[in-house]
Write an enzyme that holds these catalytic residues in place. Structure first.
Site, PDB file in Angstrom:
ATOM      1  CG  HIS A  19      -1.932  -0.985   1.367  1.00  0.00           C
ATOM      2  ND1 HIS A  19      -2.079  -1.777   2.484  1.00  0.00           N
ATOM      3  CD2 HIS A  19      -2.911  -1.363   0.518  1.00  0.00           C
ATOM      4  CE1 HIS A  19      -3.108  -2.595   2.311  1.00  0.00           C
ATOM      5  NE2 HIS A  19      -3.630  -2.369   1.120  1.00  0.00           N
ATOM      6  CE  LYS A  43     -12.459  -6.503   3.480  1.00  0.00           C
ATOM      7  NZ  LYS A  43     -11.530  -6.824   2.459  1.00  0.00           N
ATOM      8  NE  ARG A  92      -2.396  -7.635  -4.107  1.00  0.00           N
ATOM      9  CZ  ARG A  92      -3.123  -7.981  -3.074  1.00  0.00           C
ATOM     10  NH1 ARG A  92      -2.597  -7.999  -1.874  1.00  0.00           N
ATOM     11  NH2 ARG A  92      -4.378  -8.339  -3.215  1.00  0.00           N
ATOM     12  CB  SER A 130      -4.208  -6.370   4.888  1.00  0.00           C
ATOM     13  OG  SER A 130      -3.845  -5.125   4.365  1.00  0.00           O
TER      14      SER A 130
HETATM   15  O1  PNS Z   1      -8.892  -2.726   0.506  1.00  0.00           O
HETATM   16  P1  PNS Z   1     -10.151  -3.283  -0.078  1.00  0.00           P
HETATM   17  O2  PNS Z   1     -10.966  -3.952   1.004  1.00  0.00           O
HETATM   18  O3  PNS Z   1      -9.904  -4.172  -1.264  1.00  0.00           O
HETATM   19  O4  PNS Z   1     -11.000  -1.999  -0.608  1.00  0.00           O
HETATM   20  C1  PNS Z   1     -12.277  -2.182  -1.174  1.00  0.00           C
HETATM   21  C2  PNS Z   1     -13.005  -0.818  -1.317  1.00  0.00           C
HETATM   22  C3  PNS Z   1     -13.067  -0.093  -0.006  1.00  0.00           C
HETATM   23  C4  PNS Z   1     -12.273   0.012  -2.330  1.00  0.00           C
HETATM   24  C5  PNS Z   1     -14.434  -1.141  -1.865  1.00  0.00           C
HETATM   25  O5  PNS Z   1     -15.020  -2.130  -1.086  1.00  0.00           O
HETATM   26  C6  PNS Z   1     -15.347   0.096  -1.899  1.00  0.00           C
HETATM   27  O6  PNS Z   1     -15.117   1.003  -2.650  1.00  0.00           O
HETATM   28  N1  PNS Z   1     -16.401   0.068  -1.061  1.00  0.00           N
HETATM   29  C7  PNS Z   1     -17.333   1.156  -0.953  1.00  0.00           C
HETATM   30  C8  PNS Z   1     -18.729   0.745  -1.414  1.00  0.00           C
HETATM   31  C9  PNS Z   1     -18.864   0.892  -2.906  1.00  0.00           C
HETATM   32  O7  PNS Z   1     -18.696   1.951  -3.470  1.00  0.00           O
HETATM   33  N2  PNS Z   1     -19.183  -0.243  -3.556  1.00  0.00           N
HETATM   34  C10 PNS Z   1     -19.330  -0.287  -4.993  1.00  0.00           C
HETATM   35  C11 PNS Z   1     -17.970  -0.426  -5.663  1.00  0.00           C
HETATM   36  S1  PNS Z   1     -18.048  -1.713  -6.805  1.00  0.00           S
END
Ligand code: PNS
Length: 166
Positions: A19, A43, A92, A130
């Site tokens: 990150h 989660k 990645r 993570s």
């Molecule tokens: O680090 P992560 O858990 O892979 O991040 C995922 C994240 C936070 C980018 C994604 O879950 C998100 O944007 N959630 C917000 C809800 C949203 O907008 N959902 C529609 C996107 S497809």
């Protein structure tokens, strides 16, 4: 042309060197980068929102064009509110690709003017996640080369306090 602001969203539970590498790369491309932590993820995180924000702030302190923020709800709504032009995500391995494309295309459907930019971390960080960092730490392995020093310390404290609880 006005300054370009990008958002790097995620759970950051906790922030890894992968990150961090992406934050550094993005901060060199965009005028301003907001590292945005999702607060209402489904989660259950190991670290609280406050703890994760503290760690993000600590590791980005020297980066003058990077700020840390939190958001809930839809990422695109938050991006519009921030007047962002782009969302940054890391890819990645091939395994990331499907999920990331799905998310990027959904976000584009919801907000066509917002672009998702994919960046690759340095090769040496390409395998870090993570989830694996937490698993290694939980089993007493060393995460020294995988996370910033402040995170290593916090993981040690967190897991020690958990052991005391049982
Ligand atoms: O680090 P992560 O858990 O892979 O991040 C995922 C994240 C936070 C980018 C994604 O879950 C998100 O944007 N959630 C917000 C809800 C949203 O907008 N959902 C529609 C996107 S497809």
């Amino acid at each position: 042309m006005s300054d370009i602001l990008a958002i790097y969203p995620g759970s950051f539970d906790p922030i890894t060197n992968g990150h961090f590498d992406l934050i550094e790369r993005s901060s060199r491309i965009f005028d301003h980068l907001v590292v945005a932590l999702l607060t209402n993820a489904e989660k259950t995180p190991l670290f609280s929102v406050e703890e994760r924000v503290e760690m993000l702030e600590e590791v980005t302190r020297e980066m003058k064009n990077v700020t840390v923020d939190t958001f809930s709800g839809l990422l695109v709504d938050y991006a519009v509110q921030k007047n962002a032009r782009a969302i940054v995500r890391g890819i990645r391995a091939f395994s990331d690709y499907e999920y990331e494309i799905q998310m990027a295309l959904t976000n584009r459907k919801l907000q066509p003017k917002l672009e998702t930019i994919f960046l690759m971390p340095a090769e040496s960080y390409a395998y870090i996640s993570s989830r694996l960092v937490k698993e290694i730490a939980r089993h007493g392995g060393s995460v020294k080369d995988l996370v910033p020093p402040v995170v290593e310390e916090r993981l040690r404290e967190k897991l020690a306090s958990r052991m005391e609880e049982v």
